[in-house]
Design a protein around this motif. Structure first.
Motif, PDB file in Angstrom:
ATOM      1  N   THR A   1     -27.669 -23.834   6.799  1.00  0.00           N
ATOM      2  CA  THR A   1     -28.955 -23.865   6.099  1.00  0.00           C
ATOM      3  C   THR A   1     -29.714 -22.582   6.394  1.00  0.00           C
ATOM      4  O   THR A   1     -29.804 -22.166   7.549  1.00  0.00           O
ATOM      5  CB  THR A   1     -29.800 -25.068   6.574  1.00  0.00           C
ATOM      6  OG1 THR A   1     -29.051 -26.263   6.354  1.00  0.00           O
ATOM      7  CG2 THR A   1     -31.123 -25.148   5.824  1.00  0.00           C
TER       8      THR A   1
ATOM      9  N   ASP B   1     -31.863 -21.054  -2.913  1.00  0.00           N
ATOM     10  CA  ASP B   1     -31.266 -21.810  -1.808  1.00  0.00           C
ATOM     11  C   ASP B   1     -31.735 -21.366  -0.430  1.00  0.00           C
ATOM     12  O   ASP B   1     -31.094 -21.676   0.571  1.00  0.00           O
ATOM     13  CB  ASP B   1     -29.730 -21.758  -1.854  1.00  0.00           C
ATOM     14  CG  ASP B   1     -29.201 -22.326  -3.175  1.00  0.00           C
ATOM     15  OD1 ASP B   1     -29.845 -23.247  -3.710  1.00  0.00           O
ATOM     16  OD2 ASP B   1     -28.170 -21.827  -3.647  1.00  0.00           O
TER      17      ASP B   1
ATOM     18  N   SER C   1     -21.032 -21.306   3.664  1.00  0.00           N
ATOM     19  CA  SER C   1     -21.193 -22.728   3.376  1.00  0.00           C
ATOM     20  C   SER C   1     -21.482 -23.515   4.654  1.00  0.00           C
ATOM     21  O   SER C   1     -21.028 -23.147   5.738  1.00  0.00           O
ATOM     22  CB  SER C   1     -19.927 -23.274   2.706  1.00  0.00           C
ATOM     23  OG  SER C   1     -18.820 -23.079   3.549  1.00  0.00           O
ATOM     24  N   GLY C   2     -22.261 -24.561   4.500  1.00  0.00           N
ATOM     25  CA  GLY C   2     -22.539 -25.446   5.623  1.00  0.00           C
ATOM     26  C   GLY C   2     -23.635 -24.965   6.559  1.00  0.00           C
ATOM     27  O   GLY C   2     -23.943 -25.609   7.551  1.00  0.00           O
TER      28      GLY C   2
ATOM     29  N   LYS D   1     -24.927 -16.303   0.332  1.00  0.00           N
ATOM     30  CA  LYS D   1     -24.446 -17.183  -0.734  1.00  0.00           C
ATOM     31  C   LYS D   1     -23.092 -17.798  -0.364  1.00  0.00           C
ATOM     32  O   LYS D   1     -22.800 -18.948  -0.680  1.00  0.00           O
ATOM     33  CB  LYS D   1     -24.326 -16.377  -2.032  1.00  0.00           C
ATOM     34  CG  LYS D   1     -24.352 -17.224  -3.296  1.00  0.00           C
ATOM     35  CD  LYS D   1     -24.121 -16.376  -4.533  1.00  0.00           C
ATOM     36  CE  LYS D   1     -25.352 -15.594  -4.951  1.00  0.00           C
ATOM     37  NZ  LYS D   1     -25.099 -14.781  -6.152  1.00  0.00           N
ATOM     38  N   ASN D   2     -22.265 -17.022   0.323  1.00  0.00           N
ATOM     39  CA  ASN D   2     -20.907 -17.466   0.655  1.00  0.00           C
ATOM     40  C   ASN D   2     -20.814 -18.249   1.965  1.00  0.00           C
ATOM     41  O   ASN D   2     -19.736 -18.734   2.316  1.00  0.00           O
ATOM     42  CB  ASN D   2     -19.970 -16.251   0.727  1.00  0.00           C
ATOM     43  CG  ASN D   2     -19.818 -15.575  -0.627  1.00  0.00           C
ATOM     44  OD1 ASN D   2     -19.939 -16.224  -1.662  1.00  0.00           O
ATOM     45  ND2 ASN D   2     -19.585 -14.277  -0.623  1.00  0.00           N
TER      46      ASN D   2
ATOM     47  N   GLN E   1     -21.138 -24.559  11.192  1.00  0.00           N
ATOM     48  CA  GLN E   1     -21.583 -25.436  10.111  1.00  0.00           C
ATOM     49  C   GLN E   1     -22.579 -26.439  10.677  1.00  0.00           C
ATOM     50  O   GLN E   1     -22.411 -26.924  11.795  1.00  0.00           O
ATOM     51  CB  GLN E   1     -20.376 -26.165   9.514  1.00  0.00           C
ATOM     52  CG  GLN E   1     -19.408 -25.216   8.831  1.00  0.00           C
ATOM     53  CD  GLN E   1     -18.745 -25.843   7.612  1.00  0.00           C
ATOM     54  OE1 GLN E   1     -18.799 -27.046   7.419  1.00  0.00           O
ATOM     55  NE2 GLN E   1     -18.134 -25.017   6.791  1.00  0.00           N
TER      56      GLN E   1
END
Lengths: 134, 100
Positions: free
Chosen positions: B57, B77, B54-55, B51-52, B26
């Motif tokens: 970039t 995104d 998280s944390g 997409k899944n 992350q």
């Protein structure tokens, strides 16, 4: 010299490596020998045919317009594997519209790209005399 | 410590992207370049993984995306950067891991 069935298999995307461009060069050279030529686009090879390629910013030649010239060299059988497109989130609409002119039909423009299933592609490969892989 | 990961292989023909994703923490950034840009498009299994995640970039090098005709297929995104942006990204991170 008897006519043989030549198949060129394209499995690499363009620009990251030189395979796609080299395959195209070899196809154009081979087209001068009046053989029965087909191209197969499998796996990442389907990316060779995407429309809207613009290489201005990466300093490489955009060779995608060359695919539109294949019909003039009597290369009019481009088999694209349906599953490969789907696995990459692509459809035929994302690819260039490639045609050839049929002199026996008042020069009517006909589609060069044939969308085939994996099973149909296996049959196409099975039917060839010579297969060259890129 | 934030790492910048770069991936230059297609996710459909190499495990490189998966390996990178598995080892990216992350707060780190994954920049897709060269044939790695194919991961940045929509409508396939790799897009779901992005997409899944998280944390982390995600960014893509615009010139490589444009060369391959895929600007219109870009997933949400994912930040598009140019060569100057690449340089800035390298400076902003503590170190760079190029997955080859």
């Amino acid at each position: 010299m008897s006519v043989k069935k030549f198949m060129y298999i394209n499995r690499k995307p363009p620009y990251g490596t030189v395979y796609a461009l080299e395959a195209l060069e070899v196809v154009l050279i081979g087209a001068a020998f009046d053989q029965d030529v087909s191209l197969a686009f499998i796996g990442d090879g389907v990316y060779e045919l995407t429309k809207g390629q613009n290489t201005d910013a990466i300093g490489q030649k955009n060779f995608s317009p060359t695919y539109t010239a294949l019909g003039d060299y009597d290369v009019k059988k481009l088999y694209v594997e349906k599953e490969s497109l789907e696995e990459r989130g692509l459809t035929l609409d994302d690819l260039q519209h490639l045609v050839w002119e049929d002199e026996d039909d008042d020069w009517a423009e006909k589609d060069s790209i044939h969308l085939v299933s994996r099973a149909e592609m296996a049959d196409v490969l099975d039917d060839q005399d010579i297969i060259l892989s890129f | 410590m934030a790492l910048l990961h770069t991936v230059n292989k297609s996710p459909f023909e190499s495990n490189t992207f998966n390996t990178c994703l598995g080892l990216a923490k992350q707060g780190s950034t994954i920049l897709l370049i060269e044939d790695g840009v194919y991961a940045a498009t929509t409508g396939h299994s790799v897009a779901e993984k992005i997409k899944n995640a998280s944390g982390i970039t995600f960014a893509v090098l615009g010139p490589d995306l444009q060369a391959r005709g895929l600007e219109s297929k870009l997933a949400d995104d994912i930040k598009v950067i140019d060569y100057d942006g690449f340089v800035n990204m390298v400076v902003e991170h503590d170190s760079v891991q190029s997955w080859l």
